[in-house]
Design a protein around this motif. Structure first.
Motif, mmCIF file in Angstrom:
data_model
loop_
_atom_site.group_PDB
_atom_site.id
_atom_site.type_symbol
_atom_site.label_atom_id
_atom_site.label_comp_id
_atom_site.label_asym_id
_atom_site.label_seq_id
_atom_site.Cartn_x
_atom_site.Cartn_y
_atom_site.Cartn_z
ATOM 1 N N SER A 257 0.827 -1.205 0.000
ATOM 2 C CA SER A 257 0.000 0.000 0.000
ATOM 3 C C SER A 257 0.864 1.259 0.000
ATOM 4 O O SER A 257 2.077 1.210 0.230
ATOM 5 N N ASN A 258 0.222 2.396 -0.223
ATOM 6 C CA ASN A 258 0.948 3.663 -0.178
ATOM 7 C C ASN A 258 1.559 3.917 1.193
ATOM 8 O O ASN A 258 2.688 4.407 1.308
ATOM 9 N N ASP A 259 0.839 3.569 2.264
ATOM 10 C CA ASP A 259 1.376 3.790 3.608
ATOM 11 C C ASP A 259 2.466 2.790 3.974
ATOM 12 O O ASP A 259 3.160 2.976 4.981
ATOM 13 N N GLN A 260 2.621 1.745 3.164
ATOM 14 C CA GLN A 260 3.713 0.775 3.371
ATOM 15 C C GLN A 260 4.816 0.950 2.330
ATOM 16 O O GLN A 260 5.620 0.053 2.126
ATOM 17 N N ASP A 261 4.861 2.097 1.689
ATOM 18 C CA ASP A 261 5.914 2.432 0.726
ATOM 19 C C ASP A 261 5.981 1.449 -0.437
ATOM 20 O O ASP A 261 7.053 1.001 -0.841
ATOM 21 N N GLY A 262 4.807 1.145 -1.003
ATOM 22 C CA GLY A 262 4.750 0.175 -2.093
ATOM 23 C C GLY A 262 5.556 0.571 -3.310
ATOM 24 O O GLY A 262 6.223 -0.279 -3.921
ATOM 25 N N VAL A 263 5.530 1.846 -3.698
ATOM 26 C CA VAL A 263 6.325 2.290 -4.844
ATOM 27 C C VAL A 263 7.807 2.166 -4.532
ATOM 28 O O VAL A 263 8.589 1.652 -5.342
ATOM 29 N N ALA A 264 8.209 2.584 -3.348
ATOM 30 C CA ALA A 264 9.623 2.489 -2.961
ATOM 31 C C ALA A 264 10.114 1.054 -2.983
ATOM 32 O O ALA A 264 11.251 0.785 -3.401
ATOM 33 N N ALA A 265 9.279 0.116 -2.560
ATOM 34 C CA ALA A 265 9.692 -1.291 -2.536
ATOM 35 C C ALA A 265 10.050 -1.789 -3.930
ATOM 36 O O ALA A 265 11.040 -2.509 -4.113
ATOM 37 N N VAL A 266 9.265 -1.395 -4.923
ATOM 38 C CA VAL A 266 9.566 -1.800 -6.301
ATOM 39 C C VAL A 266 10.812 -1.081 -6.805
ATOM 40 O O VAL A 266 11.691 -1.698 -7.436
ATOM 41 N N LEU A 267 10.915 0.215 -6.536
ATOM 42 C CA LEU A 267 12.081 0.966 -6.999
ATOM 43 C C LEU A 267 13.369 0.398 -6.426
ATOM 44 O O LEU A 267 14.387 0.297 -7.129
#
Length: 274
Positions: A257-267
């Motif tokens: 989720s957004n609050d779990q830094d989902g984009v950062a995890a992929v990056l």
């Protein structure tokens, strides 16, 4: 969450509900991941429903190019310089036809206008969103359109006082979908309307073509119906875990989720693979 191995040259990410925490901030982990992506030569472009006037708070994270695609593709903006680089506006005649069609089918609807000089609204359009309280014109839609105060309109907004959000979206598309692009991203009964053919995907595709970037080199992230065209266009796409059910169903790859830094995890994984 999986990573599709391929050359990645550009990250296209929605903001609210996707990259940003629920409070509208950029977490330390996400800020670090964005900076690392840029340092690794991966361009990051924010592709958002937000109007240009709402972009100042994310300016420090926008990357070396300084450009964001705003208003669901209606405007391309140099955020740091506050400069409108390109726009795809709704014409006054088309907007008036939209207003009339939606009023006829959906009594109680009220309108607001995002344009190059700020925003404007009808008296019945309730103030609920962050930034709505800045100085703006208030008048009936027909008056605002007739006197040119909303010329160059990036996006028409419409709210309904009683309908459920997805019900309102479906009804608005039935009433006026032949006139414009109609979508939504807010948790309330508010639809966002752009000129025909103007979506996040169309403007992102133009930006990538100018940069010599193929769609197969793009990784996109989103959470709401206004992201669907972009997620379908990009070579690799992710829905965050908190995404709208239609987005989760349409996009094969999911992240946190957004609050779990989902984009950062992929990056982080993309950068590690490089």
């Amino acid at each position: 969450m999986t990573i599709t191995p391929r050359r990645t040259r550009l990250i296209a990410t929605d903001l609210d509900g996707t990259l940003l925490c629920d409070g509208g901030t950029v977490s330390a982990r996400t800020a670090a991941a964005l900076a690392a992506a840029e340092a690794a030569g991966i361009q990051v472009v924010f592709v958002t429903g937000r109007p240009p006037r709402w972009m100042k708070q994310v300016s420090p994270h926008i990357g070396g190019h300084g450009v964001a695609i705003c208003s669901n593709g209606g405007a391309v903006v140099d955020v740091r310089r506050g400069e409108l680089l390109e726009s795809f506006p709704l014409g006054a005649a088309d907007t008036l036809a939209l207003v009339q069609a939606l009023r006829a089918e959906l009594p109680g609807v009220a309108f607001a206008f995002e344009h190059p000089r700020g925003w404007a609204r009808e008296p019945g359009y309730e103030l609920r969103m962050w930034g709505d309280d800045v100085q703006h014109d208030v008048a009936p839609a027909e008056e605002l359109l007739a006197d040119g105060r909303v010329a160059g309109l990036f996006k028409l907004l419409a709210k309904h006082p009683t309908l459920e959000p997805d019900t309102f979206l479906a009804a608005a598309r039935r009433a006026a979908g032949h006139l414009a692009e109609i979508t939504r991203s807010a948790p309330v009964a508010m639809v966002e309307i752009s000129a025909r053919g103007v979506t996040k995907a169309s403007t992102l595709a133009s930006w990538c073509a100018e940069q010599g970037i193929d769609r197969t080199e793009v990784v996109a992230f989103g959470d709401m119906p206004n992201d669907l065209e972009m997620l379908a266009w990009a070579g690799t796409s992710y829905a965050v875990a908190n995404a709208h059910p239609d987005v989760l169903a349409a996009v094969a790859q999911h992240t946190f989720s957004n609050d779990q830094d989902g984009v950062a995890a992929v990056l982080e994984q993309l950068i590690e693979q490089r």
